[in-house]
Scaffold this motif. Structure first.
Motif, PDB file in Angstrom:
ATOM      1  N   GLY A   1       0.832  -1.191   0.000  1.00  0.00           N
ATOM      2  CA  GLY A   1       0.000   0.000   0.000  1.00  0.00           C
ATOM      3  C   GLY A   1       0.872   1.247   0.000  1.00  0.00           C
ATOM      4  N   VAL A   2       0.652   2.124   0.986  1.00  0.00           N
ATOM      5  CA  VAL A   2       1.456   3.344   1.096  1.00  0.00           C
ATOM      6  C   VAL A   2       2.641   3.155   2.033  1.00  0.00           C
ATOM      7  CG1 VAL A   2      -0.507   4.836   0.581  1.00  0.00           C
ATOM      8  CG2 VAL A   2      -0.032   4.192   2.960  1.00  0.00           C
ATOM      9  N   ALA A   3       2.834   1.924   2.496  1.00  0.00           N
ATOM     10  CA  ALA A   3       3.948   1.636   3.410  1.00  0.00           C
ATOM     11  C   ALA A   3       4.987   0.770   2.700  1.00  0.00           C
ATOM     12  CB  ALA A   3       3.442   0.924   4.657  1.00  0.00           C
ATOM     13  N   THR A   4       6.181   0.755   3.277  1.00  0.00           N
ATOM     14  CA  THR A   4       7.272  -0.048   2.751  1.00  0.00           C
ATOM     15  C   THR A   4       7.922  -0.830   3.890  1.00  0.00           C
ATOM     16  OG1 THR A   4       7.753   1.611   1.057  1.00  0.00           O
ATOM     17  CG2 THR A   4       9.462  -0.016   1.496  1.00  0.00           C
ATOM     18  N   TRP A   5       7.975  -2.147   3.719  1.00  0.00           N
ATOM     19  CA  TRP A   5       8.698  -2.973   4.676  1.00  0.00           C
ATOM     20  C   TRP A   5      10.142  -3.083   4.225  1.00  0.00           C
ATOM     21  CZ3 TRP A   5       7.554  -4.705   9.385  1.00  0.00           C
ATOM     22  CH2 TRP A   5       6.206  -4.734   9.774  1.00  0.00           C
ATOM     23  N   ILE A   6      11.071  -2.874   5.139  1.00  0.00           N
ATOM     24  CA  ILE A   6      12.496  -2.946   4.814  1.00  0.00           C
ATOM     25  C   ILE A   6      13.160  -3.963   5.732  1.00  0.00           C
ATOM     26  CG2 ILE A   6      14.670  -1.683   4.616  1.00  0.00           C
ATOM     27  CD1 ILE A   6      13.039   0.868   4.323  1.00  0.00           C
ATOM     28  N   ARG A   7      13.942  -4.856   5.129  1.00  0.00           N
ATOM     29  CA  ARG A   7      14.743  -5.819   5.881  1.00  0.00           C
ATOM     30  C   ARG A   7      16.205  -5.659   5.485  1.00  0.00           C
ATOM     31  NH1 ARG A   7      13.557 -11.424   4.378  1.00  0.00           N
ATOM     32  NH2 ARG A   7      14.524 -11.999   6.367  1.00  0.00           N
ATOM     33  N   VAL A   8      17.102  -5.757   6.447  1.00  0.00           N
ATOM     34  CA  VAL A   8      18.536  -5.737   6.171  1.00  0.00           C
ATOM     35  C   VAL A   8      19.109  -7.077   6.614  1.00  0.00           C
ATOM     36  CG1 VAL A   8      20.743  -4.620   6.593  1.00  0.00           C
ATOM     37  CG2 VAL A   8      18.653  -3.247   6.506  1.00  0.00           C
ATOM     38  N   LEU A   9      19.727  -7.787   5.653  1.00  0.00           N
ATOM     39  CA  LEU A   9      20.311  -9.088   5.935  1.00  0.00           C
ATOM     40  C   LEU A   9      21.833  -8.997   5.915  1.00  0.00           C
ATOM     41  CD1 LEU A   9      18.146 -11.412   3.639  1.00  0.00           C
ATOM     42  CD2 LEU A   9      17.711 -10.744   6.009  1.00  0.00           C
ATOM     43  N   GLU A  10      22.461  -9.706   6.815  1.00  0.00           N
ATOM     44  CA  GLU A  10      23.917  -9.854   6.792  1.00  0.00           C
ATOM     45  C   GLU A  10      24.230 -11.225   6.219  1.00  0.00           C
ATOM     46  OE1 GLU A  10      27.135  -8.683  10.011  1.00  0.00           O
ATOM     47  OE2 GLU A  10      26.319 -10.667  10.456  1.00  0.00           O
ATOM     48  N   LEU A  11      25.102 -11.250   5.187  1.00  0.00           N
ATOM     49  CA  LEU A  11      25.460 -12.497   4.537  1.00  0.00           C
ATOM     50  C   LEU A  11      26.971 -12.669   4.544  1.00  0.00           C
ATOM     51  CD1 LEU A  11      23.156 -10.948   2.400  1.00  0.00           C
ATOM     52  CD2 LEU A  11      22.888 -13.382   1.938  1.00  0.00           C
ATOM     53  N   ARG A  12      27.398 -13.892   4.573  1.00  0.00           N
ATOM     54  CA  ARG A  12      28.836 -14.157   4.543  1.00  0.00           C
ATOM     55  C   ARG A  12      29.418 -13.818   3.179  1.00  0.00           C
ATOM     56  NH1 ARG A  12      31.871 -19.798   6.305  1.00  0.00           N
ATOM     57  NH2 ARG A  12      34.006 -19.027   6.032  1.00  0.00           N
ATOM     58  N   HIS A  13      28.658 -14.122   2.118  1.00  0.00           N
ATOM     59  CA  HIS A  13      29.099 -13.829   0.762  1.00  0.00           C
ATOM     60  C   HIS A  13      27.985 -13.094   0.028  1.00  0.00           C
ATOM     61  CE1 HIS A  13      32.581 -16.378   1.337  1.00  0.00           C
ATOM     62  NE2 HIS A  13      31.795 -17.372   1.700  1.00  0.00           N
ATOM     63  N   GLY A  14      28.359 -12.156  -0.837  1.00  0.00           N
ATOM     64  CA  GLY A  14      27.372 -11.330  -1.513  1.00  0.00           C
ATOM     65  C   GLY A  14      26.467 -12.071  -2.459  1.00  0.00           C
ATOM     66  N   ASN A  15      26.901 -13.242  -2.962  1.00  0.00           N
ATOM     67  CA  ASN A  15      26.057 -13.989  -3.886  1.00  0.00           C
ATOM     68  C   ASN A  15      25.222 -15.061  -3.199  1.00  0.00           C
ATOM     69  OD1 ASN A  15      28.143 -15.680  -3.244  1.00  0.00           O
ATOM     70  ND2 ASN A  15      28.752 -16.130  -5.361  1.00  0.00           N
ATOM     71  N   ASP A  16      25.232 -15.094  -1.858  1.00  0.00           N
ATOM     72  CA  ASP A  16      24.410 -16.058  -1.122  1.00  0.00           C
ATOM     73  C   ASP A  16      22.928 -15.738  -1.278  1.00  0.00           C
ATOM     74  OD1 ASP A  16      26.557 -17.473  -0.226  1.00  0.00           O
ATOM     75  OD2 ASP A  16      26.572 -16.631   1.793  1.00  0.00           O
ATOM     76  N   HIS A  17      22.089 -16.773  -1.181  1.00  0.00           N
ATOM     77  CA  HIS A  17      20.640 -16.597  -1.214  1.00  0.00           C
ATOM     78  C   HIS A  17      20.170 -15.914   0.063  1.00  0.00           C
ATOM     79  CE1 HIS A  17      16.338 -17.675  -1.257  1.00  0.00           C
ATOM     80  NE2 HIS A  17      16.488 -17.777  -2.571  1.00  0.00           N
ATOM     81  N   ASP A  18      19.011 -15.258  -0.029  1.00  0.00           N
ATOM     82  CA  ASP A  18      18.468 -14.561   1.143  1.00  0.00           C
ATOM     83  C   ASP A  18      18.336 -15.482   2.349  1.00  0.00           C
ATOM     84  OD1 ASP A  18      18.290 -12.374  -0.458  1.00  0.00           O
ATOM     85  OD2 ASP A  18      16.097 -12.376  -0.639  1.00  0.00           O
ATOM     86  N   ASN A  19      17.994 -16.758   2.101  1.00  0.00           N
ATOM     87  CA  ASN A  19      17.739 -17.656   3.237  1.00  0.00           C
ATOM     88  C   ASN A  19      19.010 -18.023   4.009  1.00  0.00           C
ATOM     89  OD1 ASN A  19      18.994 -19.577   1.608  1.00  0.00           O
ATOM     90  ND2 ASN A  19      17.080 -20.571   0.995  1.00  0.00           N
TER      91      ASN A  19
END
Length: 251
Positions: A160-178
């Motif tokens: 809608g008019v809102a935005t959900w933001i998540r920040v993930l820390e990953l060991r490698h930049g090409n890793d999957h979100d999970n």
């Protein structure tokens, strides 16, 4: 020979010393990264009467890798004909290699800053290393130095008019979100997100200048996109009656 220079975090470096003359050498140092696509670092050349340095050489994940070039040289320890060469995408660092009888590899390290502000100078030194073990050690040390550091991924969901933001820390930049660890999340209004982005890029322009962005991040400053976002943000704020801006920021 090569020496991994001990340090904390990204302060570590690698020094290559010419076997025949220890006063001739090359140092990789001051590594840092802003995203998962690149690693920035400095290269220093030293020889009697010569000291040269280029800051913020950029290693892109899609470029031909210096590590792979050095590993190929190490694998061909029995020698090759002619000259082999490699250079960065910006051509500010170039390396050429020749094989000589007796099992030695000569590496010519050449620096030539791509920025006009640097004055268009160039410098080079030659280091000689034993084929095989010393070249293998060099490739391993450079690989460890250029290894991609911890990456942070920002994920945006529109609701809608809102935005959900998540920040993930990953060991490698090409890793999957999970494979990432969520270190922050929040729901913000579109107005808040747009204002934060505009404020951030305005601060970058003030601090580094638009011409300095490519050297620091490898990309031109997104002036056209920023001004388009600014116009849309102003139009949005006028339409919903929140003009003038909050917190004294006029954008």
């Amino acid at each position: 020979m090569t020496t991994p220079d001990a340090g904390m975090g990204d302060e570590a470096g690698v020094t290559i010393r010419c076997q025949g003359n220890a006063s001739v050498g090359v140092t990789f140092c001051d590594r840092f990264s802003f995203d998962a696509d690149s690693v920035h670092y400095a290269v220093e050349l030293r020889a009697p009467g010569l000291t040269a340095r280029v800051n913020e050489v950029v290693a892109w994940i899609w470029d031909s890798d210096l590590t792979a070039f050095l590993e190929e040289l190490a694998a061909d320890y029995q020698g090759w004909d002619g000259e082999r060469s490699w250079q960065t995408n910006d051509r500010d660092l170039a390396v050429s290699a020749v094989f000589r009888s007796g099992g030695y590899v000569g590496l010519v390290w050449a620096l030539r800053p791509w920025t006009q502000a640097a004055g268009r100078w160039g410098a080079s030194v030659t280091t000689w290393l034993e084929a095989g073990e010393q070249m293998t050690s060099l490739a391993a040390d450079v690989r460890a130095f250029l290894a991609e550091p911890t990456a942070y991924r920002w994920i945006f969901y529109r609701e809608g008019v809102a935005t959900w933001i998540r920040v993930l820390e990953l060991r490698h930049g090409n890793d999957h979100d999970n494979k990432g660890t969520e270190i922050w999340s929040s729901q913000l209004g579109i107005d808040q997100v747009a204002r934060a982005v505009i404020r951030c890029f305005d601060e970058v322009a003030r601090t580094y200048g638009e011409s300095g962005c490519r050297g620091k991040w490898g990309e031109h400053f997104p002036r056209t996109e920023l001004e388009a976002l600014r116009r849309l943000w102003h139009a949005h704020r006028r339409s919903d009656g929140t003009w003038p801006t909050e917190a004294g920021y006029s954008g």
